[in-house]
Enzyme design. Structure first.
Site, PDB file in Angstrom:
ATOM      1  N   THR A   1     -13.538 -19.614 -35.990  1.00 15.56           N
ATOM      2  CA  THR A   1     -12.429 -18.924 -36.644  1.00 15.56           C
ATOM      3  C   THR A   1     -11.882 -19.697 -37.840  1.00 15.56           C
ATOM      4  O   THR A   1     -11.269 -19.102 -38.725  1.00 15.56           O
ATOM      5  CB  THR A   1     -11.284 -18.641 -35.654  1.00 15.56           C
ATOM      6  OG1 THR A   1     -10.856 -19.869 -35.042  1.00 15.56           O
ATOM      7  CG2 THR A   1     -11.733 -17.663 -34.590  1.00 15.56           C
ATOM      8  N   TYR A   2     -12.104 -21.016 -37.878  1.00 20.50           N
ATOM      9  CA  TYR A   2     -11.655 -21.791 -39.045  1.00 20.50           C
ATOM     10  C   TYR A   2     -12.627 -21.602 -40.206  1.00 20.50           C
ATOM     11  O   TYR A   2     -12.249 -21.138 -41.287  1.00 20.50           O
ATOM     12  CB  TYR A   2     -11.509 -23.265 -38.689  1.00 20.50           C
ATOM     13  CG  TYR A   2     -11.079 -24.129 -39.859  1.00 20.50           C
ATOM     14  CD1 TYR A   2     -10.005 -23.757 -40.660  1.00 20.50           C
ATOM     15  CD2 TYR A   2     -11.741 -25.319 -40.161  1.00 20.50           C
ATOM     16  CE1 TYR A   2      -9.607 -24.540 -41.736  1.00 20.50           C
ATOM     17  CE2 TYR A   2     -11.345 -26.103 -41.230  1.00 20.50           C
ATOM     18  CZ  TYR A   2     -10.284 -25.707 -42.013  1.00 20.50           C
ATOM     19  OH  TYR A   2      -9.902 -26.471 -43.079  1.00 20.50           O
ATOM     20  N   ALA A   3     -13.884 -21.940 -39.991  1.00 20.39           N
ATOM     21  CA  ALA A   3     -14.872 -21.732 -41.051  1.00 20.39           C
ATOM     22  C   ALA A   3     -14.996 -20.245 -41.373  1.00 20.39           C
ATOM     23  O   ALA A   3     -15.123 -19.859 -42.537  1.00 20.39           O
ATOM     24  CB  ALA A   3     -16.221 -22.305 -40.617  1.00 20.39           C
TER      25      ALA A   3
END
Length: 252
Positions: A158-160
Site C-alpha cells: 500500500t505504500y509503494a
C-alpha cells in the site's frame, strides 16, 4: 541569508514542509532566496512549522506557516491561496507528504488501504492539480515518492502502491503544463534516516537496508534537498521524470 540567491523573487509552497525532509527543503529554498509557504497537516506539527518559519526569518528570509490537509481540496486551495495573499503568487510547489505502512496484503484492512492511498496518492493529485492552476509560467512542481517503486519486495504494497500513481500524474502533468514551461518531476529517495522509516522496521531489516546502498548507510535528508533545489533552478529542463536518489539502493 546565503549569498546564493538563485531563487530571489520566487515563491515556494512546500507541502508537509514543517519537519524532516519537508522542513529542510523549506529552509534550503529560503536560503536560495525564495519566500516560502510552509504547509503542515495538523496541530501536532504546528510547533515544527512555526520553528521552521522562525529559522527562515532569523536567517533573513520570509515565510509563513499554513495548516492544511492536502487530501482536502478546500485545504489545498487555501494553501496555494496563502501564497497569493502573502507573496503575490507561487512559482515552486514541492509536496513531501506521505505515510508509510509495512504490512502483508492479507492483513491489511480496507480502512488502511483507503488511508494509504488518500495520503500518498490523492494528496499528490490535488497538489499537482492546484499547482497547475495557480503557478506562474515557468513554475516547478516536485512530488517526493519512494525508491520502492523500483523494488521487488514484500510488505509495502500500500505504500509503494500508493506512491506509484504519482509517476503517472507527473507524466501527464508534465505534458499538460509544458506550454507554460512548468516542469513536473518526482524525486524517489531510498530508505531515509528519519522517524518516518524506523517505525516500520526491525533492527535486522534496518541493517539490511543500509547494506544495499553506498557507504552501508541510509539516505539522509541532506542528500535529497539539494536535488530538489537543482530541479527548481539549473535543472528546469528536466520534466516528467522520476529521479532515484538512493545511493544505489534500487535501479530500474
Amino acid at each position: 541569508m546565503s549569498s546564493n540567491q538563485s531563487l530571489s523573487g520566487k515563491v515556494a509552497v512546500v507541502g508537509a514542509g514543517a519537519k524532516n525532509l519537508g522542513g529542510l527543503i523549506s529552509r534550503t529554498l529560503a536560503e536560495a532566496g525564495a519566500k516560502v509557504v510552509v504547509n503542515y497537516h495538523s496541530d501536532g506539527s504546528r510547533n515544527e512549522a512555526e520553528a521552521t518559519v522562525k529559522a527562515i526569518e532569523t536567517a533573513g528570509g520570509e515565510a509563513v506557516a499554513v495548516q492544511g490537509d492536502l487530501a482536502s481540496l478546500e485545504d489545498v486551495e487555501r494553501v496555494f491561496a496563502t501564497a497569493k495573499e502573502q507573496f503575490g503568487g507561487a512559482d515552486i510547489a514541492v509536496n513531501t507528504a506521505g505515510m508509510v505502512l509495512r504490512k502483508p496484503i492479507i492483513e491489511t484492512t480496507v480502512a488502511e488501504y483507503d488511508k494509504m492511498f488518500e495520503v500518498n496518492s490523492k494528496t499528490a493529485f490535488l497538489f499537482i492539480r492546484e499547482a497547475g492552476k495557480t503557478l506562474n509560467d515557468g513554475g516547478k512542481v516536485i512530488n517526493v515518492v519512494t525508491s520502492l517503486l523500483a523494488a521487488f519486495t514484500d510488505g509495502y504494497a500500500t505504500y509503494a502502491g500508493g506512491k506509484a500513481p504519482v509517476e503517472q500524474f507527473t507524466r501527464a502533468a508534465a505534458k499538460e503544463f509544458a506550454p507554460r514551461m512548468i516542469s513536473v518531476n518526482c524525486v524517489a529517495p531510498g530508505p531515509m534516516d528519519t522517524p518516518f522509516f524506523y517505525g516500520q522496521e526491525t533492527p535486522e531489516r534496518v541493517t539490511f537496508h543500509k547494506s544495499q546502498a553506498m557507504g552501508n548507510d541510509l539516505t539522509k535528508i541532506e542528500e535529497i534537498a539539494p536535488i530538489v533545489k537543482f530541479l527548481v533552478t539549473d535543472g528546469s529542463w528536466i520534466t516528467g521524470q522520476t529521479i532515484f536518489a538512493n545511493g544505489g539502493y534500487t535501479v530500474r
